[in-house]
Design an enzyme around this catalytic site. Structure first.
Site, mmCIF file in Angstrom:
data_model
loop_
_atom_site.group_PDB
_atom_site.id
_atom_site.type_symbol
_atom_site.label_atom_id
_atom_site.label_comp_id
_atom_site.label_asym_id
_atom_site.label_seq_id
_atom_site.Cartn_x
_atom_site.Cartn_y
_atom_site.Cartn_z
ATOM 1 N N SER A 166 0.831 -1.198 0.000
ATOM 2 C CA SER A 166 0.000 0.000 0.000
ATOM 3 C C SER A 166 0.871 1.256 0.000
ATOM 4 C CB SER A 166 -0.969 -0.021 1.189
ATOM 5 O OG SER A 166 -1.922 1.016 1.085
ATOM 6 N N ASP A 183 -9.840 -3.850 -5.427
ATOM 7 C CA ASP A 183 -9.174 -2.674 -4.859
ATOM 8 C C ASP A 183 -9.626 -1.436 -5.621
ATOM 9 O OD1 ASP A 183 -7.335 -0.682 -4.055
ATOM 10 O OD2 ASP A 183 -5.743 -2.156 -3.760
ATOM 11 N N HIS A 221 -8.370 -4.196 -0.921
ATOM 12 C CA HIS A 221 -7.121 -3.612 -0.447
ATOM 13 C C HIS A 221 -6.791 -4.125 0.957
ATOM 14 C CE1 HIS A 221 -4.016 -0.564 -1.140
ATOM 15 N NE2 HIS A 221 -4.069 -0.329 0.157
#
Length: 323
Positions: free
Chosen positions: A169, A269, A299
């Protein structure tokens, strides 16, 4: 790209359970943390880990991991940067600690997990600077190893010619921005052999189809990413800033010099379109890209789904062993 889209009127600070104070600091929710385990404490322990200072001025540190089971060969080094939208989490967070331990044992590899500074107290590029400090630390250890002066955990254990940068991320975003800086440095005898982008945190002003379409928001919403970028970017900057919109930059000559890359993406995501465009950008500049694009998911799904976590560990192992 799709047309402009305004997020819901729900207060993103309440959704994320954070409070922005008048002095610019942020009150964050408590995230479970785990201590380092430098000694063997049980039969099921996968790795040994310890914390060491990185930069006393910025109060950053590193958490080092090495497998309990000895290796017959020197271990590659993975410098790992955690996620959290640049505003959350720590190298000590339990989910991050467990992931790094599993990556170290499964690869096997020597993992250097970086405790970098968070926004908004330390807006970007502070985290990128901390990433560079971590890379310089590995270089310093490599030079000291030639005169028997490096940390004893690394002595005769690691291969400084096989270093990888990995980020999840926001950590994936950090990897990219740090390595572009590292290209300007003489890292000898360290060799950065590969980059691992796990669901990199990206953004932009104009919304993508994935951002306005049906996505799985179990761990991250559009309102949340907007809030994170507003707190992380330099004051006065919008989401088309080069730190956020990686596809919009003009860094072709540097991008061409990047090592092999692994890019992991989940179809659920909300940043899926940006992540795929990022992969295309690298490929168009001649970078060797290993794509791991998965249907479904969302995510940060590996934190909640052990099977997805196992796939992540295997993806990292295969990339490191084959690059």
């Amino acid at each position: 790209m799709a047309s402009q889209f305004q997020p819901s009127n729900s207060d993103p600070f309440k959704i994320q359970n954070v409070i922005l104070n008048s002095n610019g600091s942020l009150n964050r929710p408590t995230i479970p943390s785990s201590p380092a385990t430098p000694e063997l404490t049980g039969d099921s322990q996968l790795t040994l880990s310890k914390d060491i200072p990185l930069n006393p001025t910025t109060a950053t540190f590193l958490r080092l991991y090495r497998p309990v089971s000895p290796s017959t060969q020197k271990l590659p080094i993975i410098i790992y940067f955690h996620g959290g939208g640049f505003i959350y989490a720590s190298a000590t967070s339990t989910s991050i600690h467990l992931a790094c331990s599993n990556i170290s044992a499964n690869s096997p590899a020597f993992v250097v997990s970086v405790e970098y500074r968070l926004a908004p107290e330390h807006r970007l590029p502070a985290a990128y600077d901390d990433g560079m400090d971590a890379i310089r630390w590995v270089c310093d250890q490599a030079k000291k190893s030639k005169v028997n002066g490096c940390d004893d955990w690394l002595t005769d254990v690691v291969d400084f010619s096989k270093v990888y940068l990995m980020g999840t991320s926001a950590g994936g975003n950090l990897v990219y921005n740090a390595v572009l800086r590292a290209l300007d440095l003489d890292l000898e005898p360290v060799m950065i052999e590969g980059l691992i982008f796990d669901q990199p945190f990206l953004g932009g002003v104009e919304r993508t189809k994935g951002e306005i379409g049906v996505v799985d928001e179990r761990s991250l919403s559009l309102a949340a990413t907007d809030l994170m970028w507003s707190l992380a970017l330099p004051l006065g900057c919008h989401r088309d800033h080069e730190y956020c919109n990686l596809v919009g930059g003009q860094l072709d000559e540097k991008i061409k010099r990047l090592p092999a890359c692994l890019i992991r993406v989940y179809g659920g995501d909300l940043m899926v379109d940006r992540q795929k465009d990022f992969a295309k950008l690298l490929e168009a500049r001649g970078v060797q890209v290993t794509r791991k694009f998965y249907e479904g998911g969302y995510h940060g799904v590996e934190v909640f789904d052990p099977e997805k976590a196992r796939i992540l560990y295997d993806d990292v192992k295969n990339f490191v062993s084959n690059s």
